[in-house]
Design an enzyme around this catalytic site. Structure first.
Site, PDB file in Angstrom:
ATOM      1  N   LYS A  43       0.798  -1.225   0.000  1.00  0.00           N
ATOM      2  CA  LYS A  43       0.000   0.000   0.000  1.00  0.00           C
ATOM      3  C   LYS A  43       0.832   1.277   0.000  1.00  0.00           C
ATOM      4  CE  LYS A  43      -3.632  -0.074  -0.372  1.00  0.00           C
ATOM      5  NZ  LYS A  43      -4.862  -0.394  -1.127  1.00  0.00           N
TER       6      LYS A  43
HETATM    7  N1  PMP Z   1      -2.861  -7.312   1.274  1.00  0.00           N
HETATM    8  C1  PMP Z   1      -2.893  -6.499   2.343  1.00  0.00           C
HETATM    9  C2  PMP Z   1      -2.232  -6.963   3.608  1.00  0.00           C
HETATM   10  C3  PMP Z   1      -3.526  -5.248   2.264  1.00  0.00           C
HETATM   11  O1  PMP Z   1      -3.554  -4.434   3.340  1.00  0.00           O
HETATM   12  C4  PMP Z   1      -4.165  -4.882   1.049  1.00  0.00           C
HETATM   13  C5  PMP Z   1      -4.868  -3.551   0.914  1.00  0.00           C
HETATM   14  N2  PMP Z   1      -5.853  -3.286   1.849  1.00  0.00           N
HETATM   15  C6  PMP Z   1      -4.139  -5.765  -0.026  1.00  0.00           C
HETATM   16  C7  PMP Z   1      -3.463  -6.966   0.124  1.00  0.00           C
HETATM   17  C8  PMP Z   1      -4.912  -5.491  -1.314  1.00  0.00           C
HETATM   18  O2  PMP Z   1      -4.431  -4.452  -2.081  1.00  0.00           O
HETATM   19  P1  PMP Z   1      -5.395  -3.532  -2.969  1.00  0.00           P
HETATM   20  O3  PMP Z   1      -6.021  -2.526  -2.063  1.00  0.00           O
HETATM   21  O4  PMP Z   1      -4.467  -2.895  -3.952  1.00  0.00           O
HETATM   22  O5  PMP Z   1      -6.430  -4.367  -3.613  1.00  0.00           O
END
Ligand code: PMP
Length: 333
Positions: A43
């Site tokens: 992120k």
């Molecule tokens: N894995 C973790 C640990 C996350 O915190 C997030 C985002 N909330 C994601 C995956 C998914 O990423 P995205 O928001 O780009 O879909």
């Protein structure tokens, strides 16, 4: 000797070959080591993309406050990028998240406001609350406030399209056959999917969805329908966000915790990779995609963050037992 600005250290993460899964499937299973970003997660990219664009458009003024509703990692990225660029950050978060993420947010200098976890349709959901707070602070703060709005703000996806996708292409010399990951906002899957399809439309893009999310059903059957549950955090969704809308997804699976969580422990024991639950979901997804495409293919996924961010749950026998999960016998704790 002159160094790089901190924000220049976001991205350009290595691709790590996951030996056990590669050997098992006859494919190259490669994980993009996003846990190596300075804020410790994938992120950081969304945070940087959103903040840079808002500064450029004037939506975020010099010295202005950044406000976001987040389950954790985006807030950590925003707080870090914010401090590096002269902004204070206020994070609104549901109170059912891991203590480590709350502590880490505070350690990164964010002001954290915990509120009860309620469904998205409730006006007191953390996303809506953060939007209202941003409006209030925009009126009261001397330099105004800006709502990052990671779920709907397309600068999230655009930054992955501009950086993560092309990095994967270059690091595999264009030999990538498949990409798969879970979705929180959809910024990663939407951005990387778009970038890779643009470079080669034959690359298969997959979704690895955790229990408790409605998105597998959306891509498989056209209807958002929630099934099961998961101890993973930061992934899964009950709605199609702007960042996910129109993502070029070819195939999807719902990945159960009783496959993903044991893999998290195996990776620690046999690969030296200490990763959170969403990376386990992603790597089981990568294994399924490898089996689907057959031996000889190159599959890339995202290693999102560290298991240390979840240690009170991932390494807690009582908590795991309450979810029908367990630590392996070799675990010494
Ligand atoms: N894995 C973790 C640990 C996350 O915190 C997030 C985002 N909330 C994601 C995956 C998914 O990423 P995205 O928001 O780009 O879909």
């Amino acid at each position: 000797m002159s160094g790089s600005a901190l924000v220049d250290c976001i991205g350009n993460t290595p691709l790590i070959r996951v030996n056990s899964l590669s050997d098992e499937t006859g494919c190259e299973i490669l994980g993009k080591a996003e846990f190596m970003n300075p804020g410790g997660s994938v992120k950081d990219r969304a945070a940087l993309g959103i903040v840079l664009s808002a500064r450029e458009s004037g939506a975020l003024k010099p010295g202005g406050v950044i406000v976001e509703g987040t389950a954790g990692n985006t807030g950590i990225g925003l707080a870090m990028v914010g401090s590096a660029l002269g902004h204070r950050t206020v994070i609104v978060m549901p109170d059912n998240q891991s203590a480590e993420k709350i502590d880490t947010l505070k350690a990164f200098g964010a002001e954290v406001r915990l509120i009860p976890a309620v469904p998205y349709k409730n006006p007191d959901h953390f996303v809506h609350t953060s939007g209202r707070l941003a409006e209030e602070l925009n009126a009261s703060e001397p330099n105004g406030a800006f709502w990052a709005n990671q779920f709907e703000n397309l600068d999230n996806r655009a930054f992955h399209e501009k950086t993560t996708g092309p990095e994967i292409w270059e690091q595999t010399d264009g030999k990538v056959d498949g990409f798969i990951c879970a979705v929180g906002t959809g910024g990663t899957l939407g951005g990387v999917g778009r970038a890779l399809k643009e470079l080669n439309p034959d690359i298969t893009i997959g979704l690895s969805d955790p229990g408790g999310s409605g998105l597998h059903n959306y891509f498989a059957n056209g209807e958002v329908k929630i099934e099961g549950s998961s101890i993973s955090e930061g992934i899964g969704n009950s709605r199609v966000t702007a960042n996910l809308e129109g993502s070029p997804v070819d195939i999807s699976w719902q990945i159960p915790d009783d496959e993903a969580v044991p893999l998290v422990y195996d990776l620690i024991r046999h690969e030296g990779l200490v990763l959170g639950g969403s990376s386990g979901i992603n790597l089981i997804g990568a294994t399924r995609l490898a089996r689907e495409l057959g031996p000889g293919h190159t599959i890339v996924t995202i290693l999102c963050d560290s298991a240390l961010r979840y240690k009170a749950r991932l390494f807690n026998r009582e908590y795991l037992a309450s979810k029908g999960l367990s630590l392996p016998d070799w675990w010494a704790g």
